[in-house]
Design a protein around this motif. Structure first.
Motif, PDB file in Angstrom:
ATOM      1  N   GLY A 157     -20.784  17.446 -25.616  1.00 32.73           N
ATOM      2  CA  GLY A 157     -19.952  18.639 -25.684  1.00 32.73           C
ATOM      3  C   GLY A 157     -19.346  18.954 -24.324  1.00 32.73           C
ATOM      4  O   GLY A 157     -19.590  18.261 -23.330  1.00 32.73           O
ATOM      5  N   SER A 158     -18.575  20.049 -24.270  1.00 26.76           N
ATOM      6  CA  SER A 158     -17.893  20.445 -23.041  1.00 26.76           C
ATOM      7  C   SER A 158     -18.874  20.568 -21.879  1.00 26.76           C
ATOM      8  O   SER A 158     -19.877  21.291 -21.983  1.00 26.76           O
ATOM      9  CB  SER A 158     -17.207  21.803 -23.233  1.00 26.76           C
ATOM     10  N   HIS A 163     -14.328  16.857 -20.339  1.00 30.29           N
ATOM     11  CA  HIS A 163     -14.462  15.725 -21.276  1.00 30.29           C
ATOM     12  C   HIS A 163     -13.850  14.504 -20.589  1.00 30.29           C
ATOM     13  O   HIS A 163     -12.623  14.310 -20.596  1.00 30.29           O
ATOM     14  CB  HIS A 163     -13.749  16.021 -22.599  1.00 30.29           C
ATOM     15  N   ARG A 181     -15.071  14.329 -26.246  1.00 30.40           N
ATOM     16  CA  ARG A 181     -14.693  14.241 -27.660  1.00 30.40           C
ATOM     17  C   ARG A 181     -13.287  14.783 -27.839  1.00 30.40           C
ATOM     18  O   ARG A 181     -12.663  15.269 -26.897  1.00 30.40           O
ATOM     19  CB  ARG A 181     -15.671  15.025 -28.517  1.00 30.40           C
ATOM     20  N   HIS A 196     -10.536  17.265 -30.063  1.00 33.98           N
ATOM     21  CA  HIS A 196     -10.514  18.542 -30.788  1.00 33.98           C
ATOM     22  C   HIS A 196      -9.185  18.695 -31.519  1.00 33.98           C
ATOM     23  O   HIS A 196      -8.157  18.194 -31.058  1.00 33.98           O
ATOM     24  CB  HIS A 196     -10.670  19.713 -29.807  1.00 33.98           C
ATOM     25  N   TYR A 210      -7.280  21.223 -31.576  1.00 32.16           N
ATOM     26  CA  TYR A 210      -6.253  21.931 -30.806  1.00 32.16           C
ATOM     27  C   TYR A 210      -5.539  21.021 -29.804  1.00 32.16           C
ATOM     28  O   TYR A 210      -4.515  21.399 -29.242  1.00 32.16           O
ATOM     29  CB  TYR A 210      -6.845  23.147 -30.074  1.00 32.16           C
ATOM     30  N   ASN A 222     -22.518  20.461 -28.576  1.00 38.06           N
ATOM     31  CA  ASN A 222     -21.299  21.243 -28.318  1.00 38.06           C
ATOM     32  C   ASN A 222     -21.646  22.514 -27.558  1.00 38.06           C
ATOM     33  O   ASN A 222     -22.809  22.925 -27.504  1.00 38.06           O
ATOM     34  CB  ASN A 222     -20.565  21.580 -29.629  1.00 38.06           C
ATOM     35  N   ALA A 223     -20.607  23.087 -26.977  1.00 35.16           N
ATOM     36  CA  ALA A 223     -20.696  24.413 -26.367  1.00 35.16           C
ATOM     37  C   ALA A 223     -20.200  25.409 -27.410  1.00 35.16           C
ATOM     38  O   ALA A 223     -19.239  25.122 -28.120  1.00 35.16           O
ATOM     39  CB  ALA A 223     -19.812  24.457 -25.131  1.00 35.16           C
ATOM     40  N   SER A 227     -15.482  22.337 -32.663  1.00 37.29           N
ATOM     41  CA  SER A 227     -15.688  20.884 -32.812  1.00 37.29           C
ATOM     42  C   SER A 227     -16.808  20.589 -33.807  1.00 37.29           C
ATOM     43  O   SER A 227     -17.177  21.428 -34.628  1.00 37.29           O
ATOM     44  CB  SER A 227     -16.039  20.268 -31.451  1.00 37.29           C
ATOM     45  N   HIS A 267     -13.230  29.223 -20.377  1.00 35.96           N
ATOM     46  CA  HIS A 267     -13.730  27.838 -20.316  1.00 35.96           C
ATOM     47  C   HIS A 267     -14.579  27.599 -19.059  1.00 35.96           C
ATOM     48  O   HIS A 267     -15.489  26.775 -19.069  1.00 35.96           O
ATOM     49  CB  HIS A 267     -12.534  26.883 -20.368  1.00 35.96           C
ATOM     50  N   VAL A 310     -18.061  28.475 -19.807  1.00 35.42           N
ATOM     51  CA  VAL A 310     -18.602  27.444 -20.707  1.00 35.42           C
ATOM     52  C   VAL A 310     -19.105  26.254 -19.887  1.00 35.42           C
ATOM     53  O   VAL A 310     -20.242  25.789 -20.051  1.00 35.42           O
ATOM     54  CB  VAL A 310     -17.499  27.006 -21.721  1.00 35.42           C
TER      55      VAL A 310
HETATM   56  O1  LIG Z   1     -16.424  19.945 -27.351  1.00 35.53           O
HETATM   57  P1  LIG Z   1     -17.021  21.331 -27.425  1.00 35.53           P
HETATM   58  O2  LIG Z   1     -17.131  21.837 -28.816  1.00 35.53           O
HETATM   59  O3  LIG Z   1     -18.331  21.418 -26.676  1.00 35.53           O
HETATM   60  O4  LIG Z   1     -15.987  22.261 -26.645  1.00 35.53           O
HETATM   61  C1  LIG Z   1     -15.993  23.685 -26.681  1.00 35.53           C
HETATM   62  C2  LIG Z   1     -14.869  24.168 -27.567  1.00 35.53           C
HETATM   63  C3  LIG Z   1     -13.666  24.046 -26.645  1.00 35.53           C
HETATM   64  O5  LIG Z   1     -13.241  22.722 -26.604  1.00 35.53           O
HETATM   65  C4  LIG Z   1     -14.222  24.433 -25.329  1.00 35.53           C
HETATM   66  C5  LIG Z   1     -14.053  25.908 -25.052  1.00 35.53           C
HETATM   67  O6  LIG Z   1     -14.584  26.237 -23.800  1.00 35.53           O
HETATM   68  O7  LIG Z   1     -15.629  24.112 -25.368  1.00 35.53           O
END
Ligand SMILES: O=P(O)(O)O[C@@H]1C[C@H](O)[C@@H](CO)O1
Length: 292
Positions: free
Chosen positions: A34-35, A66, A86, A88, A90, A117-118, A222, A259, A262
């Motif tokens: 994940g992020s 990523h 990964r 996404h 968007y 994932n985050a 995701s 982000h 995150v």
């Molecule tokens: O790939 P993930 O689901 O971890 O990423 C999350 C969703 C967005 O891509 C990003 C938002 O900060 O993190």
């Protein structure tokens, strides 16, 4: 209408064969980072890595956090492949394209997929830094018809109407809970329901309240699409969310999802995530094949 870009069996096969020709590792486990969680790939020994741009038919990573590398190696002696980055919805890819790696992994012989994932915490008992073992999902893009299995079904991958009530392997959920407890992570280990949205905008307060009422504990952008495709081709799935931020549910709140927070939470939890995933891989039973 959503773009019809059903992933062609021959393209997936060609990529799987290309990868098999480049490395002798025959992964049984695939890990999706994940992020900000690309450090999970650092656990692999005897690495052979490829940039996504060099892999035929592979999409490119466009999101900070990523890296865009596919790393093969062994983890606790088990052959693994790790997606450091990964795709996404968007980013503009068709939903079939972002899930293409699952089909390639299946054709390479992968049996188990571990997705991370985050996510934003909707459950008011959750704290930033909690690790939530995913027991189920709510697929909001799917409600609107955006499902990765839309389009002609290729029976070589799986059946037309796959079951999703057993999407998240219950034995692996229990094993992960046990592993987490043994590591002393009980205080920040949770179970819950993950809800996927399309992103990239974070949720409004009204949306967070609605998703919580619908039964979701965490929200992200995701995983669910990958889970559907992985289950369609018969792979076993385990998934976890790192709660990187609290979803804003209150009009008096000054908090704003972003982000940077995150990525920072992912960085702070990276060593615990690595220990949890590596111990899970170490302890998981190989899939028993029945010979008829
Ligand atoms: O790939 P993930 O689901 O971890 O990423 C999350 C969703 C967005 O891509 C990003 C938002 O900060 O993190």
């Amino acid at each position: 209408m959503f773009p019809d870009s059903s992933t062609c069996y021959e393209d997936c096969k060609a990529t799987a064969e290309w990868l098999k020709a480049q490395t002798s590792v025959r992964p049984l486990v695939a890990i999706v980072c994940g992020s900000g969680m690309g450090g999970l790939a650092d656990m692999l020994k005897d690495q052979v890595a490829f940039n996504y741009k060099d892999i035929p038919n592979f999409p490119q990573s466009t999101v900070h956090g990523h890296a865009g590398r596919l790393v093969f190696g062994t983890l606790k002696g088990r052959p693994c492949v790790c997606m450091q980055g990964r795709f996404h919805l968007y980013e503009g890819y068709a939903i079939q394209k972002i899930t293409l790696p699952m089909r390639i992994f299946s054709l390479m012989g992968v049996e188990t997929v571990i997705l991370t994932n985050a996510a934003g915490g909707l459950n008011q008992d959750f704290k930033v830094g909690d690790i939530m073992i995913i027991k189920d999902h709510v697929n909001i893009p799917g409600f609107a018809g955006n499902n990765p299995l839309t389009g002609p079904n290729d029976d070589r991958f799986g059946v037309r109407f796959p079951c999703m009530s057993d999407a998240y392997d219950r034995d692996l959920q229990q094993l992960a809970l046990d592993v987490g407890q043994e590591l002393g992570y009980g205080d920040f280990l949770r179970e819950g329901v993950y809800c996927v949205l399309g992103g990239p905008s974070f949720e409004t307060i009204a949306e967070c309240r609605m998703l919580h009422k619908l039964g979701a504990d965490a929200v992200g952008m995701s995983t669910v699409h990958e889970v559907i495709v992985a289950r369609h081709c018969g792979m076993r799935v385990f998934a976890l969310s790192l709660i990187t931020n609290k979803s804003v549910m209150d009009y008096d709140s000054e908090e704003k999802a972003n982000h940077e927070e995150v990525l920072e939470t992912s960085r702070l939890r990276s060593s615990q995530l690595q220990k949890m995933v590596s111990n899970l891989v170490n302890k998981m039973e190989p899939i028993k094949h029945t010979n008829f």
